[in-house]
Design a protein around this motif. Structure first.
Motif, PDB file in Angstrom:
ATOM      1  N   LEU A 192       1.938   6.744  -6.758  1.00 61.51           N
ATOM      2  CA  LEU A 192       0.862   7.605  -7.242  1.00 61.51           C
ATOM      3  C   LEU A 192       1.183   9.082  -6.990  1.00 61.51           C
ATOM      4  O   LEU A 192       0.969   9.931  -7.866  1.00 61.51           O
ATOM      5  CB  LEU A 192      -0.446   7.228  -6.547  1.00 61.51           C
ATOM      6  N   LEU A 220       0.932   4.124  -2.977  1.00 58.79           N
ATOM      7  CA  LEU A 220       0.619   5.529  -2.722  1.00 58.79           C
ATOM      8  C   LEU A 220       1.802   6.437  -3.060  1.00 58.79           C
ATOM      9  O   LEU A 220       1.623   7.509  -3.637  1.00 58.79           O
ATOM     10  CB  LEU A 220       0.213   5.721  -1.255  1.00 58.79           C
ATOM     11  N   ALA A 241      -9.657  10.579  -6.640  1.00 60.83           N
ATOM     12  CA  ALA A 241     -10.550   9.548  -6.096  1.00 60.83           C
ATOM     13  C   ALA A 241      -9.809   8.679  -5.082  1.00 60.83           C
ATOM     14  O   ALA A 241     -10.325   8.399  -3.986  1.00 60.83           O
ATOM     15  CB  ALA A 241     -11.106   8.691  -7.232  1.00 60.83           C
ATOM     16  N   ILE A 242      -8.582   8.262  -5.421  1.00 62.76           N
ATOM     17  CA  ILE A 242      -7.797   7.426  -4.505  1.00 62.76           C
ATOM     18  C   ILE A 242      -7.438   8.207  -3.243  1.00 62.76           C
ATOM     19  O   ILE A 242      -7.599   7.712  -2.112  1.00 62.76           O
ATOM     20  CB  ILE A 242      -6.514   6.924  -5.197  1.00 62.76           C
ATOM     21  N   PHE A 243      -6.973   9.449  -3.405  1.00 61.95           N
ATOM     22  CA  PHE A 243      -6.586  10.255  -2.246  1.00 61.95           C
ATOM     23  C   PHE A 243      -7.791  10.586  -1.363  1.00 61.95           C
ATOM     24  O   PHE A 243      -7.658  10.689  -0.144  1.00 61.95           O
ATOM     25  CB  PHE A 243      -5.905  11.550  -2.702  1.00 61.95           C
ATOM     26  N   VAL A 257       0.838  -1.203   0.000  1.00 66.38           N
ATOM     27  CA  VAL A 257       0.000   0.000   0.000  1.00 66.38           C
ATOM     28  C   VAL A 257       0.875   1.256   0.000  1.00 66.38           C
ATOM     29  O   VAL A 257       0.612   2.218  -0.731  1.00 66.38           O
ATOM     30  CB  VAL A 257      -0.951  -0.008   1.210  1.00 66.38           C
ATOM     31  N   PHE A 272      -8.541  10.298 -11.359  1.00 67.50           N
ATOM     32  CA  PHE A 272      -8.282   8.996 -10.735  1.00 67.50           C
ATOM     33  C   PHE A 272      -7.520   9.167  -9.425  1.00 67.50           C
ATOM     34  O   PHE A 272      -7.849   8.548  -8.404  1.00 67.50           O
ATOM     35  CB  PHE A 272      -7.490   8.120 -11.709  1.00 67.50           C
ATOM     36  N   SER A 273      -6.502  10.029  -9.433  1.00 74.01           N
ATOM     37  CA  SER A 273      -5.690  10.252  -8.234  1.00 74.01           C
ATOM     38  C   SER A 273      -6.510  10.867  -7.114  1.00 74.01           C
ATOM     39  O   SER A 273      -6.391  10.475  -5.950  1.00 74.01           O
ATOM     40  CB  SER A 273      -4.499  11.152  -8.567  1.00 74.01           C
ATOM     41  N   VAL A 331     -10.514   8.656  -0.961  1.00 73.79           N
ATOM     42  CA  VAL A 331     -10.808   7.431  -0.203  1.00 73.79           C
ATOM     43  C   VAL A 331      -9.797   7.258   0.929  1.00 73.79           C
ATOM     44  O   VAL A 331     -10.159   6.906   2.064  1.00 73.79           O
ATOM     45  CB  VAL A 331     -10.804   6.209  -1.138  1.00 73.79           C
ATOM     46  N   GLU A 332      -8.525   7.503   0.621  1.00 71.98           N
ATOM     47  CA  GLU A 332      -7.486   7.386   1.659  1.00 71.98           C
ATOM     48  C   GLU A 332      -7.760   8.350   2.808  1.00 71.98           C
ATOM     49  O   GLU A 332      -7.652   7.978   3.987  1.00 71.98           O
ATOM     50  CB  GLU A 332      -6.117   7.686   1.053  1.00 71.98           C
TER      51      GLU A 332
END
Length: 331
Positions: free
Chosen positions: A47, A44, A80-82, A40, A77-78, A84-85
């Motif tokens: 990314l 990250l 969205a990931i950040f 993980v 996309f980034s 959620v994180e």
């Protein structure tokens, strides 16, 4: 409520806490030694790195025109990931082993205002601001570059530097105060000497302060140059004083960095002493040593040397001849 439903409620709560604990662990809340946690972390970090590279490349007009759709898609996309994180970190904040974070609401609220949580929030806020405000796209690109600060979460060197700054805060504050006193005095003196000769260059004391900062830091842009003899004497003295003033913080930081490393080695040695006290090292104790090493930012070589020092009763031995080496690995 039926008996079956009341019996299921504690089970659901237990499963909920287990899932939350697992997510907290996956986000590196209990160290970064677990392979899945490392995966993980690497994902990250990669990314964040690619984000920064794309933000820099997007400032090139030709690349922005040709590959703009790729940059925008990757940015969405980034984010969205950040996002959620960030939500998961706030959700699992109650798992932090500190009393101030234990309350379900106020603990999470307290976590939101911690430095790293603010960095995580800044990484995604520019994207969402575009939905509510008409902002300059060039400013948005610059703000996206702030995501590079997320890397500090995964950098042991950055953690050590923060600890050094916290430890030497009073010394650095004292030096900054002296710097400001000298800055105001020199600026006022230079304004008094140079304003009659160069009224447009040294127009006021704030302008003279710019000259003093540039001179004391030995940059010397050349946009403001003393014209009078006394002004040049003051300028030379200011440059000499500036060399000493700039060297002082560097020496304090270097000393603090060395002291911080020594303290971390001593802390690891204390853990080693507890582990080897019974004469053997279990698998659980090995995991504890590895987690402690990772948390303290020590290299595997340093940890192995300190472990050998602790196992042999505080005395290192040469691997070739077996003779004792009278050297403290803590530096």
């Amino acid at each position: 409520m039926t008996p079956a439903a009341s019996a299921n409620t504690p089970r659901r709560a237990t499963r909920y806490r287990k899932v939350r604990r697992r997510v907290y662990h996956m986000l590196g809340g209990e160290g970064h030694s677990d392979p899945w946690v490392k995966l993980v972390d690497y994902a990250l970090v990669s990314l964040i790195t690619v984000n920064c590279i794309f933000s820099v490349l997007e400032s090139v007009e030709n690349l922005a025109i040709v590959h703009g759709h790729i940059f925008h898609a990757f940015d969405r996309f980034s984010v969205a990931i950040f996002s959620v994180e960030y939500v998961l970190r706030v959700w699992t904040a109650v798992e932090i082993n500190q009393p101030r974070f234990r309350h379900p609401f106020f603990g999470r609220l307290h976590f939101i205002f911690t430095p790293m949580a603010i960095v995580d929030l800044v990484a995604i806020v520019p994207f969402y601001l575009g939905f509510f405000f008409d902002v300059d796209l060039r400013a948005m690109r610059v703000l996206r570059l702030l995501r590079v600060f997320k890397l500090s979460r995964y950098s042991q060197a950055m953690g050590i530097m923060v600890d050094v700054l916290r430890q030497e805060a009073r010394s650095i504050g004292a030096m900054l105060f002296v710097f400001l006193v000298i800055l105001v005095f020199v600026s006022s003196l230079m304004y008094m000497l140079e304003h009659p000769a160069q009224p447009h260059v040294f127009a006021d004391i704030p302008s003279a302060m710019w000259w003093a900062v540039v001179t004391m830091t030995t940059l010397g842009y050349g946009d403001m140059i003393p014209a009078t003899a006394l002004g040049r004497v003051v300028g030379a003295c200011t440059a000499v004083i500036g060399v000493g003033m700039i060297a002082l913080p560097a020496g304090v930081l270097a000393s603090g960095f060395s002291e911080q490393l020594r303290q971390r080695r001593e802390e690891y040695l204390e853990t080693v002493d507890k582990v080897v006290r019974d004469g053997r090292v279990t698998r659980r104790e090995k995991r504890l040593l590895e987690e402690t090493r990772a948390a303290l930012g020590l290299t595997p070589e340093e940890a192995a040397r300190i472990l050998e020092y602790g196992v042999k009763g505080g005395q290192l031995h040469c691997p070739h001849c077996g003779e004792p080496i009278h050297r403290n690995p803590l530096g």
